[in-house]
Every structure is written in structure tokens, then in C-alpha cells.
Write a protein that holds these residues in place. Sequence first.
Motif, PDB file in Angstrom:
ATOM      1  N   ASN A 363       1.250  -2.902   1.257  1.00 56.41           N
ATOM      2  CA  ASN A 363       1.980  -1.666   1.539  1.00 56.41           C
ATOM      3  C   ASN A 363       2.801  -1.704   2.818  1.00 56.41           C
ATOM      4  O   ASN A 363       3.549  -0.764   3.089  1.00 56.41           O
ATOM      5  CB  ASN A 363       0.994  -0.491   1.588  1.00 56.41           C
ATOM      6  CG  ASN A 363       0.449  -0.148   0.208  1.00 56.41           C
ATOM      7  OD1 ASN A 363       1.204   0.119  -0.725  1.00 56.41           O
ATOM      8  ND2 ASN A 363      -0.871  -0.193   0.065  1.00 56.41           N
ATOM      9  N   ILE A 364       2.645  -2.741   3.621  1.00 56.38           N
ATOM     10  CA  ILE A 364       3.558  -2.927   4.750  1.00 56.38           C
ATOM     11  C   ILE A 364       4.801  -3.595   4.173  1.00 56.38           C
ATOM     12  O   ILE A 364       4.704  -4.649   3.544  1.00 56.38           O
ATOM     13  CB  ILE A 364       2.928  -3.802   5.848  1.00 56.38           C
ATOM     14  CG1 ILE A 364       1.672  -3.111   6.403  1.00 56.38           C
ATOM     15  CG2 ILE A 364       3.932  -4.061   6.971  1.00 56.38           C
ATOM     16  CD1 ILE A 364       0.856  -3.985   7.331  1.00 56.38           C
ATOM     17  N   PRO A 365       5.979  -3.011   4.328  1.00 60.84           N
ATOM     18  CA  PRO A 365       7.175  -3.505   3.636  1.00 60.84           C
ATOM     19  C   PRO A 365       7.470  -4.975   3.922  1.00 60.84           C
ATOM     20  O   PRO A 365       7.324  -5.449   5.049  1.00 60.84           O
ATOM     21  CB  PRO A 365       8.287  -2.601   4.181  1.00 60.84           C
ATOM     22  CG  PRO A 365       7.590  -1.370   4.655  1.00 60.84           C
ATOM     23  CD  PRO A 365       6.256  -1.825   5.162  1.00 60.84           C
ATOM     24  N   LYS A 368       9.709  -6.009   6.796  1.00 58.98           N
ATOM     25  CA  LYS A 368       9.215  -6.210   8.157  1.00 58.98           C
ATOM     26  C   LYS A 368       9.145  -7.714   8.428  1.00 58.98           C
ATOM     27  O   LYS A 368       8.750  -8.494   7.561  1.00 58.98           O
ATOM     28  CB  LYS A 368       7.815  -5.606   8.317  1.00 58.98           C
ATOM     29  CG  LYS A 368       7.800  -4.108   8.551  1.00 58.98           C
ATOM     30  CD  LYS A 368       8.129  -3.790  10.001  1.00 58.98           C
ATOM     31  CE  LYS A 368       8.116  -2.289  10.264  1.00 58.98           C
ATOM     32  NZ  LYS A 368       9.223  -1.561   9.665  1.00 58.98           N
ATOM     33  N   ARG A 373       4.314  -8.176  10.124  1.00 60.21           N
ATOM     34  CA  ARG A 373       3.887  -7.692   8.807  1.00 60.21           C
ATOM     35  C   ARG A 373       2.362  -7.710   8.725  1.00 60.21           C
ATOM     36  O   ARG A 373       1.747  -8.427   7.937  1.00 60.21           O
ATOM     37  CB  ARG A 373       4.507  -8.534   7.703  1.00 60.21           C
ATOM     38  CG  ARG A 373       4.539  -7.828   6.337  1.00 60.21           C
ATOM     39  CD  ARG A 373       5.116  -8.734   5.266  1.00 60.21           C
ATOM     40  NE  ARG A 373       6.410  -9.256   5.666  1.00 60.21           N
ATOM     41  CZ  ARG A 373       6.854 -10.466   5.342  1.00 60.21           C
ATOM     42  NH1 ARG A 373       6.089 -11.290   4.647  1.00 60.21           N
ATOM     43  NH2 ARG A 373       8.056 -10.866   5.727  1.00 60.21           N
ATOM     44  N   LYS A 529       1.283   5.579   3.742  1.00 57.76           N
ATOM     45  CA  LYS A 529       2.349   4.574   3.745  1.00 57.76           C
ATOM     46  C   LYS A 529       3.356   4.843   4.871  1.00 57.76           C
ATOM     47  O   LYS A 529       3.697   3.943   5.647  1.00 57.76           O
ATOM     48  CB  LYS A 529       3.078   4.568   2.404  1.00 57.76           C
ATOM     49  CG  LYS A 529       2.296   3.944   1.260  1.00 57.76           C
ATOM     50  CD  LYS A 529       3.125   4.039  -0.026  1.00 57.76           C
ATOM     51  CE  LYS A 529       2.368   3.505  -1.223  1.00 57.76           C
ATOM     52  NZ  LYS A 529       3.137   3.652  -2.481  1.00 57.76           N
ATOM     53  N   LYS A 530       3.826   6.081   4.949  1.00 54.52           N
ATOM     54  CA  LYS A 530       4.898   6.401   5.889  1.00 54.52           C
ATOM     55  C   LYS A 530       4.415   6.522   7.322  1.00 54.52           C
ATOM     56  O   LYS A 530       5.099   6.100   8.256  1.00 54.52           O
ATOM     57  CB  LYS A 530       5.597   7.698   5.459  1.00 54.52           C
ATOM     58  CG  LYS A 530       6.338   7.573   4.138  1.00 54.52           C
ATOM     59  CD  LYS A 530       6.884   8.919   3.660  1.00 54.52           C
ATOM     60  CE  LYS A 530       7.547   8.794   2.292  1.00 54.52           C
ATOM     61  NZ  LYS A 530       7.979  10.109   1.761  1.00 54.52           N
ATOM     62  N   GLU A 534       3.664   1.617   7.145  1.00 55.99           N
ATOM     63  CA  GLU A 534       5.016   1.057   7.190  1.00 55.99           C
ATOM     64  C   GLU A 534       5.432   0.451   8.543  1.00 55.99           C
ATOM     65  O   GLU A 534       6.129  -0.554   8.564  1.00 55.99           O
ATOM     66  CB  GLU A 534       6.045   2.097   6.740  1.00 55.99           C
ATOM     67  CG  GLU A 534       6.015   2.321   5.234  1.00 55.99           C
ATOM     68  CD  GLU A 534       7.103   3.266   4.754  1.00 55.99           C
ATOM     69  OE1 GLU A 534       7.906   3.732   5.597  1.00 55.99           O
ATOM     70  OE2 GLU A 534       7.143   3.537   3.542  1.00 55.99           O
TER      71      GLU A 534
END
Length: 565
Positions: A363-365, A368, A373, A529-530, A534
Motif C-alpha cells: 500500500n505504499i505507492p 515512492k 518505500r 492509506k492516505k 502513502e
Amino acid sequence: MIDLRMLLTAGLGLMAFWMIPMVVQASPEMTERARKFVAAHEAKIRPLEHAASLAWWNANVTGKDEDFEKKVEAQNRIDEALADRDKFRDLKEIKESGQVDDPIVARQVNVLYLQYLEKQVDPALLKQIVAKSNAVEKAFNVFRAKVDGKEMTDSQVRKVLKESKNSERLQAVWEASKAIGGLVEADLKELVKLRNEAAHKLGFKNFHAMQLYLNEQDTDELIKLFDSLDELTRGPFRAAKEEIDAKLAAAYGITADQLRPWHYHDPFFQETPAVFAADIDEPFRQADLIKLTRDFYAGIGLPVEDVIARSDLFERAGKSPHAFCTDIDRAGDVRVLANVVPNNYWMATLLHEFGHSVYSSKNIPQSKPYVLRMESHILTTEGVAMMFERLAKRRAWLEKMGGKVANGAAFDAAASKMLRYQLLIFSRWCQVMLRFEKAMYENPNQDLNKLWWDLVEKYQMVHRSPGRNAPDYASKIHIVSAPVYYHNYMMGELFASQVHHAIARDVMHDADPATVIYVGDKAVGDFMKKRVFEPGRSLLWNDLTRHATGEGLNPRAFAADFKEK
């Protein structure tokens, strides 16, 4: 802005003001140099870290000698790369220039600086540390308590400690579980000396101080926080323990002052003894714990089906008897190791470990940078895991997930009290771990057995066994495999409470945090997530706490969570 009045008040004088260097100008050239360093680092280290993660996973899953050897070899290759003095000199120059004008690049430089700094010692010493640590970790993995000539798994030890009413049997099993301490004591003491030697060569007073620095924490601030937690929890803990002691003493047919460490249902008294009216394991004995975990995380928009498919979740000879989550490649290959038994402990553990799994490269984009990350800090990923773990003791959660509770009111009363008491008990246990490790690295030649039990009696209020002089401290695997880590669990509890209260406020529209259970609400996943996942490691841990909750880490929400409702 420089405040001249503050300088004068501090006694620095007017001359000190003029000695402060001017603000350094950003340099596109230095920024480009930093980008090239980071790119070269990733090209070199990323495949090595991937190989090391796989080797570490395989060693813990199989327990085989050859897999542990591969684990050591893989770690040595990373250490050799990070120990490169020319690269570190280049990195140090970039960092100290202060001229990197891209904040994401600058953050990567700072993170890498800490990683390289730790390895700037003699490669032979690093190899000694890895080999010694590996030997002790392997001893833990293959160790089984032996009573009356029969080996017992960790789950079997816990079952006896929790269910037996025979004090002699309890003592025998508890002492057998501690026998690993005697087996690893000499190697652990040698490991402490080697770690301190490495720290001294890097200019730190000891390994404990170095580890805090490398993890972007301050010793004085940490002790100040734990002192305040001690004051905050001492009275409520004493009252909770008096109630627990009275129930335990009645169950064993002894007086409260006769209670000893083996009477507390857990090898270290870091869990709440099951002394309340309801059997909180009952709803889980026939439940599919894996399905409950899968369905819960899918319901909040953080599915873990792929993690479950890659994981190893049940007991097997040679396998590590513990539980952990690992991100193999920072590209979505996330796995959990567990040893599931159908009870409340393992339900909580699964929610905990899969909580780690959703706070990962799942879930860490991927946008990144590789270096960033990952979680902001170990305390933030522990906090997320702990926040979800607490649900295992919530009747409303279990019933909404389709579980059946035979006596709902009794379960609710017992489990809610256990959850509150758990926060207090764990807080006191973390005091022991933090202060023991700090003192051990400051003076490893002192009587560590005495130090351990002095701290246990002071903070956990558990009487030591008369006449016992054994290295019980060495039976705690974290002291070997995750040194100077345990305080982050406690800070994680603070983070867990703070984020939970923020969800109750911002997602559930000022709902009572005690009623919020997340089930089926994908807005919870969106929030996580946000607001938490993230940013990855682009934010320092306290900056992430502010980003997620609106304020820095503090104990207010935690205090509200352990108060009587």
C-alpha cells in the motif's frame, strides 16, 4: 529565523551570534550528485537486500543449517557494500553540504547516511557480529522446552501456563522454557561486547545510544517519555494487578504474596492472565482464524489474500516458533510467518502481523523511491499492527465478523477488562525491556540476572523466585534478534491509540472510540492509506504522527483507552 534574545539569554553572547554560519545555498550540482549516489546505491543494494530477505525467510521457515549459512552470507554481502569507506565519504560530504534542494532526495540521503554509518567499522567485526547473532537466533529457533524428558512447543508451554492449577507443574514448565537463557548466555554476552565495540569505533558511548541515533530517536527524550508513562500507569497498574493477584491466588489455593512468575499465564507477564469470568478462547476454538483475518482486511479495503498465499502459518518442526511479517522486495512480495493455534492469542497475533502486511509495499505507492518505500519508522508499523490486534478482544468485532459468542455479556465484560489491563501490563513490561537493555549496554559486566529481576519487581511488581540465579533475561529473543527495539512497541501503543482516536473523530464523525470496530468500512482503509501508509519513509515518525492525527506523539489517547469505562 535566529532569535538574538534567546542566544543572549542562554549566555552565548553577541559573538556567538556572529559565529553561526549563514544559511547554505542550494546547489543543482549537489542535488544531481545526490541523485546519482542514490541511483547507484539502489542498483547495488536492492538485489542484495532481496536475496537477504529470501534467505532470512527460508532460514526461519526451515531451521536448516544450510539456510542459516545462506542467511549469514547474504547479510555479509550487504554489510560489505554499506561498509565501503569511499562511498560513505561521498555520502557524508553530500549530506553535510546542506545543498540538496529536492526534499525527497535529501530525505533519501539522510536515510542512507544512517544505514552506511552503522557499517563503518572493521568488516571482520561486522562478520563476527552477524555470525554470533545468527548462532544465537538459530539456538532459539530449534529450542524446545523439555519437561520429564518430553519436548514442548511454545504453544504447548503457553497452554500449560494458562490452564494448569498445579504450582509445581507450572514452575517446572516455566523454568524449562527459560532454559534457552542458559544455552545462549555466553554468546549473548559476547554479542553485547561486539556490538559495543562497533559503537565505540563509530564514536558512540555504547550500542544502545548508537541504535537510538540510527533510528532517529533521542535517549533523553525517550527516557523522559517513559518516566512520564511510569507515573501515568503506576497507580492504575497496581490496582489492576491487585485484582489479578487476588484471582490468581484463589485459583491456585495460595496467598497473593506466594505468587511467582510462573503463575501469570505468560512466560514474561506481558499478557493479561485469563482470570476473568469468561473463557475468551472459547469463540475461537472452532473458528477459522485465517478466514476471519482475510475477511476483515478485505472488508476495510486492505485485502491480504496474496499475502496469505505466500505465508507460512502453522507449526512445524525446525520452524521458528514465533511470528513476524516481512516485506521481501518492497515491490509487493509480503509474507507472514506464524504458528496458528485456534485461540484468542493467535487471533490477535494474526491481526497484528497482517496489520504489518498492509503497511508495506502493498500500500505504499510504487512511485515512492525504493529507499523510502517502507514504513516511516518501526514504531509506526508496530502501532498500526497493535491497533488492529486490539480488535481480537472486542465482542462487537467478533460478532460483526460472524463469530459466535456463547455468553456475550460475560465475554464482553472479561475481554474489555483484559484489553484495558493489557495496555497497562504491556506498558510496565516495556519499562523493563527498555531500562534493562540500556543498563546492559552501559555496563555489560554487572550482574545482569540481578538487574533483570530488580527491574521486574519494580515495574511489573512480580516477585522473583527465591534462590534462583539464572540468566532469565537471555530467554527473551528480542534482546538478541531485535536489540534496542522494544521501546518502539510501547511508542507504537501510543501511536495506535492516537490513530484510532483520529479515525473515530475524522472517519466516524466523532464517535466514541470505545465503540469503533472498523468492520466492513472501506473509509477506514482509505484513511490508513492516505494518512499513514502513502508517505512511506518520506516523513520522520513524529511528522507522520502529526500528518495522521493532527498532533505529535503523546500519551493522552492511550490514557483514555486504559481508563475504566
